[in-house]
Design an enzyme around this catalytic site. Structure first.
Site, PDB file in Angstrom:
ATOM      1  N   SER A  67     126.823  30.509  30.751  1.00 54.48           N
ATOM      2  CA  SER A  67     126.883  29.221  31.184  1.00 54.48           C
ATOM      3  C   SER A  67     127.308  28.257  30.168  1.00 54.48           C
ATOM      4  CB  SER A  67     125.434  28.550  31.860  1.00 54.48           C
ATOM      5  OG  SER A  67     125.515  27.312  32.247  1.00 54.48           O
ATOM      6  N   ALA A 387     118.984  16.613  36.619  1.00 55.84           N
ATOM      7  CA  ALA A 387     119.613  15.361  36.148  1.00 55.84           C
ATOM      8  C   ALA A 387     121.103  15.918  35.420  1.00 55.84           C
ATOM      9  CB  ALA A 387     118.983  14.704  35.154  1.00 55.84           C
ATOM     10  N   ARG A 514     107.427  19.185  26.939  1.00 57.05           N
ATOM     11  CA  ARG A 514     107.096  20.383  27.616  1.00 57.05           C
ATOM     12  C   ARG A 514     107.892  21.566  26.906  1.00 57.05           C
ATOM     13  NH1 ARG A 514     112.238  21.574  29.702  1.00 57.05           N
ATOM     14  NH2 ARG A 514     111.632  23.445  30.643  1.00 57.05           N
TER      15      ARG A 514
HETATM   16  C1  LIG Z   1     116.357  19.271  29.857  1.00 54.66           C
HETATM   17  C2  LIG Z   1     117.300  20.409  30.426  1.00 54.66           C
HETATM   18  O1  LIG Z   1     118.514  20.142  30.808  1.00 54.66           O
HETATM   19  N1  LIG Z   1     116.744  21.791  30.762  1.00 54.66           N
HETATM   20  C3  LIG Z   1     117.769  22.873  31.154  1.00 54.66           C
HETATM   21  C4  LIG Z   1     117.323  24.122  30.476  1.00 54.66           C
HETATM   22  O2  LIG Z   1     115.846  24.455  30.338  1.00 54.66           O
HETATM   23  P1  LIG Z   1     115.075  24.202  29.303  1.00 54.66           P
HETATM   24  O3  LIG Z   1     114.017  24.983  30.060  1.00 54.66           O
HETATM   25  O4  LIG Z   1     114.759  22.678  29.173  1.00 54.66           O
HETATM   26  O5  LIG Z   1     115.561  24.919  28.156  1.00 54.66           O
HETATM   27  O6  LIG Z   1     118.223  25.196  31.001  1.00 54.66           O
HETATM   28  C5  LIG Z   1     117.788  25.259  32.161  1.00 54.66           C
HETATM   29  C6  LIG Z   1     118.869  26.639  32.747  1.00 54.66           C
HETATM   30  O7  LIG Z   1     120.239  26.377  32.558  1.00 54.66           O
HETATM   31  C7  LIG Z   1     118.069  24.228  33.185  1.00 54.66           C
HETATM   32  O8  LIG Z   1     117.797  24.579  34.219  1.00 54.66           O
HETATM   33  C8  LIG Z   1     117.256  22.997  32.655  1.00 54.66           C
HETATM   34  O9  LIG Z   1     117.576  21.888  33.506  1.00 54.66           O
HETATM   35 MG   LIG Z   2     126.061  26.924  34.349  1.00 52.63          MG
END
Ligand SMILES: CC(=O)N[C@H]1[C@@H](OP(=O)(O)O)O[C@H](CO)[C@@H](O)[C@@H]1O
Ligand SMILES: [Mg+2]
Length: 554
Positions: A67, A387, A514
């Site tokens: 990604s 977001a 979190r």
């Molecule tokens: C704050 C933030 O943007 N968190 C992202 C990020 O997850 P985290 O668990 O916060 O690392 O990566 C995920 C996968 O791509 C996405 O779903 C999520 O929205």
């Molecule tokens: Mg992606």
């Protein structure tokens, strides 16, 4: 499992072993690591995908992508028969497979799991796995590993779909399992024809003028730029210029993640673009944000996933207000359409307030598309967005049947029939499997034309509260346990009370912490009335995190 199958697995798996010392975990987005470390993991996910296909009697997808991460990284994730994410029930099996230290342990893990979930083996059942990858250089050899993984299960075969976006692969899996045509060309045909249908249904007198009609898309130097060029050839009524189409380094100073997090102009954009509608995709084209270049500044006006959701919600609501009322003013259905809006705690508070003021039902889930998607699927129409720009609009099968009937039975050309036709076209345009930047762009564009709105008018729907996100390194991020869609910390004891005292010092203050699911950090998110207050709140809560979880790095 017979002897032939066992020896095939032993022979094939003895060639690769997991990276030493690494504890691999199937997170929110599958496995991710430096591409050079992933051969054994991808091989093993090939096995898992083949077994999942045997178990479900359906086509399964396997996508090789990391990604928005840097170019040397890569990753692998599995798409279930519906085109959605791999069922969470199989994640522990994915972890056990990926971490098996040698081929004998691997065989034991597989044998035990096959028995436990009763996977039909050795019969006439065939397994089929669709493979896809993004443009990363390591993708090619990892795809070979995936092929070998699938081939080491008797009766399984893989089909290489080549370089595709993540949502294209998910779409293909879903389409095949519905018995529909499912090539990349079919994807473009479906998107372009439903887009055309929505254009034709724009009320007379609406429609933005030609000078407003140009869109510049930042392809993040990933797979999305090339694919949007393909789509463009089949569209009329839209003028799209694509930049960052693969000539520069993937995700480096470009793309949806960069634009949303840094809120600055991506590479390849500049003062000449002031006033023009711009959009950024991420590296595998499942995220989308819009933006405007500010005059004489590096900064941008960000139109994020929350605002894309607000636009979609307004359009759907407008159609429902026609459909849910019959001509004599009574509802013509036993009950009104259930429309659900699904967000996470990262949604800007101003977005949530705006949606609630529209009278919409807004619910929250933990971070991660698999949670949002599951919740949105509970409604007749469920709209979900993070977001950061990942989201879509889901329609239940029952509701689609009702729309089809309404479309047939209502008077040709009536407002009700048009509203039903619009929603049916939306369900075909917007990806029903996962968030999809390509279909998202088309839906945004056609709704702006339908409303007769510029991006400025859209951006002015509400004004984001200033916010700040920070990361804090701690000794053990699993020490933080949250509940209530991640808005309340229940462990360690006392930390939530300390955070609440800080929040109380700021008007309109909101803050939560979190553990990240993709990085080894605790994330802090703060919102307040001014940018300075949001920064202060985030910083003081980061200090609290450091105090309770003790790393000394905050
Ligand atoms: C704050 C933030 O943007 N968190 C992202 C990020 O997850 P985290 O668990 O916060 O690392 O990566 C995920 C996968 O791509 C996405 O779903 C999520 O929205
Ligand atoms: Mg992606």
């Amino acid at each position: 499992m017979n002897d032939q199958q066992k020896s095939l697995l032993l022979k094939a798996s003895s060639r690769t072993s997991p990276p030493q010392g690494a504890q691999l975990s199937y997170g929110t987005a599958g496995f991710r690591a430096d591409g050079s470390l992933l051969e054994s993991t991808v091989y093993r996910m090939g096995i898992l995908a083949a077994l999942r296909s045997l178990k479900t009697g359906s086509v399964i997808g396997l996508m090789i992508t990391a990604s928005h991460n840097k170019i040397c990284d890569n990753g692998v994730k599995v798409a279930d028969p519906s085109g959605g994410m791999l069922t969470q029930e199989w994640e522990p099996f994915a972890n056990a497979l990926a971490n098996s230290p040698d081929s004998h342990t691997l065989l034991q893990v597989i044998e035990a799991f096959v028995k436990m979930v009763d996977i039909p083996f050795g019969g006439t059942q065939e397994a089929q796995v669709l493979l896809g990858r993004d443009t990363r250089p390591s993708g090619e050899f990892l795809l070979e590993a995936a092929k070998q993984g699938v081939a080491s299960i008797v009766g399984a075969r893989s089909i290489d779909m080549g370089v595709v976006t993540t949502p294209q692969l998910h779409w293909m899996v879903r389409a095949r399992n519905k018995g529909m045509e499912a090539s990349e060309h079919d994807y473009y045909v479906q998107l372009s024809s439903s887009f055309r249908c929505l254009l034709e249904l724009i009320p007379q007198g609406n429609g933005t003028n030609a000078s407003n009609n140009k869109l510049i898309v930042d392809g993040a130097d990933g797979v999305g730029g090339e694919k949007i060029e393909n789509l463009k050839k089949m569209l009329s009524g839209l003028c799209i210029e694509v930049r960052n189409c693969g000539g520069g380094e993937l995700n480096e100073g470009v793309g949806a993640d960069y634009v949303q997090k840094e809120k600055v102009v991506p590479r390849g954009f500049g003062p000449a673009d002031v006033g023009i509608r711009c959009a950024s995709l991420d590296g595998d084209a499942d995220r989308l944000v819009y933006f405007l270049v500010q005059p004489n500044s590096e900064k941008i006006d960000l139109v994020d996933g929350d605002k894309i959701m607000a636009l979609f919600a307004l359009f759907v609501k407008e159609q429902l207000s026609v459909l849910d009322e019959s001509e004599d003013g009574k509802t013509n259905r036993p009950q009104c359409t259930r429309l659900g809006i699904v967000q996470t705690a990262y949604a800007n508070g101003a977005a949530t307030d705006y949606l609630k003021q529209l009278g919409l039902e807004v619910v929250f889930t933990p971070t991660g598309v698999k949670y949002l998607h599951e919740k949105a699927a509970e409604y007749d129409i469920g709209i979900y967005f993070e977001a950061n720009g990942h989201g879509t609009v889901l329609f239940s099968e029952n509701y689609l049947c009702w729309l089809e009937n309404t479309n047939k039975e209502t008077t040709e050309g009536s407002e009700q029939q048009k509203a039903a036709s619009r929603l049916l076209a939306v369900s075909k345009l917007i990806n029903q499997a996962v968030g999809d930047a390509l279909s998202g762009v088309l839906l945004v564009e056609v709704i702006l034309q339908h409303m007769g709105w510029s991006i400025h008018k859209w951006n002015d729907l509400y004004h984001d509260l200033p916010s700040r996100q920070l990361k804090v390194q701690v000794v053990d991020r699993s020490a933080v346990v949250t509940e209530n869609a991640e808005t309340v910390v229940v462990k360690p004891a006392g930390i939530q009370e300390a955070i609440d005292i800080e929040i109380g010092k700021y008007p309109k203050g909101r803050c939560f912490i979190r553990p990240s699911g993709t990085e080894d950090v605790i994330r802090v998110y703060a919102e307040a009335f001014t940018q300075e207050a949001a920064d202060d709140l985030a910083n003081s809560v980061a200090k609290i995190v450091d105090l309770f979880l003790g790393s000394g790095n905050a």
